[in-house]
Design an enzyme around this catalytic site. Structure first.
Site, short mmCIF file in Angstrom:
data_model
loop_
_atom_site.label_atom_id
_atom_site.label_comp_id
_atom_site.label_asym_id
_atom_site.label_seq_id
_atom_site.Cartn_x
_atom_site.Cartn_y
_atom_site.Cartn_z
N SER A 26 0.85 -1.19 0.00
CA SER A 26 0.00 0.00 0.00
C SER A 26 0.88 1.24 0.00
CB SER A 26 -0.91 0.02 1.23
OG SER A 26 -1.54 1.28 1.36
N PRO A 27 0.62 2.19 -0.89
CA PRO A 27 1.46 3.40 -0.92
C PRO A 27 1.08 4.42 0.14
CG PRO A 27 -0.19 3.54 -2.62
CD PRO A 27 -0.38 2.18 -1.96
#
Length: 505
Positions: free
Chosen positions: A314-315
């Site tokens: 997940s960024p």
């Protein structure tokens, strides 16, 4: 009772048990109209003694009878027409093939809820409520019965190779409603060990001209214990309706496969994946603490999952993507695999790791594959949202001013543009994973047999041709998310139909 009939009985039973039972009682006399009300002319007829007076109400009654019959006939026609209209509306509105879901409901929800996160919450709550009363959209006619799209994943024969990615059902509120839309795999989550709010709002933004989105949710979660309680109740309810009883032993019997359905999905030919992640406040550099985060989730959720998905890509969680380096990733995945194999269930959940499309150098891919082999993980989901900002489609298109500003928002981008990057990335992972780890290529001069790692493709898939391309590149399942938010709840059915048409050609 067969596994399919047990599943249908379970779902019908759950909805029936949730409905209130109407109870009423009245004295029989209260249900009968008064004599004077039933025969309006009776009192007048009784008070007159002359033949002329007696004949008058009879004539009036004779004239009134045809009128009453006509009125009654019209009411019957109206009532029947109304009932038929309701029936037709119900059948049409709850069919995923209905075009209203794509061309009317999606624009309507977008208009009613300019904030994309509020629209998401509305959609989830609506599906949840409709499912409880059997009014939810579902794939009718069992189009997968022909077996044309059947595929084998982890030893299971799945009805089709289409999945719904995590994010649509963050808290496992609607796994059954999503399974009824037609996919063979539904991924819920991601969930973190402790509840966390995620990033401040607003944090989800639409780019309608691109059918794209930017989100920075930051893994908002109600916590692993909450999700475990939801999934546990789901299994317990299934066990009760299937005739196993309502106690711990009945739950364990279902989890051990006695109902002849996968213990996660509880539906033949389908699987439930549960995504897990670390808490935002867990120190980035403390690999042991991070591993404990993932293990905490696995210990509680593994019994109710067919597949566990380790999210390290997940960024929107600071430091999370740094965990994709070979050494920390191997340590985390090894701990997760060990925990998954130790659960009290005859069949153990399979473990996959979800990787970023942005870590695409040869060195980065080789490091992830090394961690997958060394840890015993069963497969890889390629990929996730991207921090990059792709060019607009079609080529040369100029974004509206509002969307140009939206494109500057921080967060992970998802949309059709990811497809051209995700498919080549799937092919690269497929080629490298099929080579196997260098250290185990040969044992005593004999090539060592290694189980083939499974790949799910995720990124920009919106139609059947793209799903087929992902499978041809080496994936076993094509996952969708943004394509469904813009294409509506009939997207899975449409994509599968397009794939069947491609096969015929």
């Amino acid at each position: 009772m067969t596994s399919a009939s047990a599943t249908m009985a379970w779902r019908a039973g759950l909805r029936a048990r949730s409905l209130p039972v109407a109870r009423w009682s009245q004295r029989p006399s209260a249900l009968l109209p008064k004599r004077a009300e039933r025969f309006p002319g009776a009192a007048r007829y009784a008070s007159d003694s002359t033949p002329t007076a007696a004949a008058e109400p009879v004539k009036e009654a004779a004239k009134e009878l045809p009128k009453r019959a006509a009125r009654g006939s019209r009411k019957g026609i109206y009532g029947t027409s109304f009932a038929l209209a309701l029936l037709v509306g119900y059948i049409y509105g709850t069919d995923t093939r209905a075009s209203i879901h794509r061309y009317a409901m999606v624009p309507l929800i977008r208009w009613l809820y300019p904030d994309a996160e509020e629209a998401h919450h509305f959609g989830v709550e609506m599906l949840k409520s409709l499912y409880e009363y059997g009014m939810h959209p579902r794939e009718r006619g069992n189009p997968d019965r022909d077996g044309a799209l059947a595929t084998e994943v982890f030893g299971y024969t799945l009805s089709n190779p289409i999945g719904i990615s995590a994010g649509l059902d963050k808290h496992a509120d609607i796994p059954d409603a999503l399974l009824d839309l037609g996919p063979a795999i539904v991924e819920v989550g991601g969930t973190t060990p402790l509840p966390q709010d995620g990033n401040p709002k607003p944090r989800v933004f639409r780019l309608p001209s691109q059918h794209g989105m930017i989100n920075r949710y930051g893994l908002n979660s109600k916590g692993a214990d909450h999700m475990a309680a939801v999934l546990k109740k789901r299994v317990r309810d299934f066990a009760y309706v299937a005739g196993f009883g309502d106690h711990e032993e009945s739950e364990q019997r279902v989890l051990n496969g006695e109902a002849n359905v996968p213990p996660g999905s509880l539906v033949p030919g389908k699987l439930l994946a549960v995504q897990v992640a670390k808490n935002k406040l867990t120190p980035d550099g403390d690999i042991d603490a991070i591993a404990r985060d993932y293990v905490y989730c696995v210990d509680r959720l593994a019994p109710y999952a067919d597949i566990l998905v380790v999210n390290v890509s997940s960024p929107n969680t600071p430091g999370l993507r740094d965990l994709q380096a070979a050494a920390p990733l191997t340590a985390i995945l090894t701990a997760v695999v060990g925990s998954a194999k130790s659960i009290s269930r005859k069949t153990k959940p399979f473990v996959m790791v979800k990787v970023s499309p942005d870590e695409d150098s040869d060195e980065q891919i080789a490091g992830i594959c090394e961690a997958v082999w060394n840890s015993g993980v069963d497969g890889v989901i390629v990929g996730n949202t991207t921090n990059r900002r792709p060019d607009a489609l079609p080529k040369g298109f100029t974004l509206p001013e509002k969307e140009q500003q939206t494109l500057k928002e921080t967060g992970g981008y998802s949309g059709p543009q990811l497809f051209d990057r995700s498919v080549p990335l799937v092919a690269r992972y497929r080629a490298l994973l099929d080579q196997g780890p260098p250290s185990s290529t040969e044992q005593d001069g004999v090539p060592a047999e290694q189980p083939r790692k499974v790949i799910f493709a995720s990124g920009g898939i919106t139609n059947g041709q793209q799903a087929r391309a992902a499978l041809d590149a080496g994936a076993s399942v094509a996952m969708m998310y943004t394509g469904i938010t813009y294409g509506g709840i009939g997207t899975v059915t449409r994509v599968k139909q397009e794939m069947r048409e491609l096969q015929k050609k």
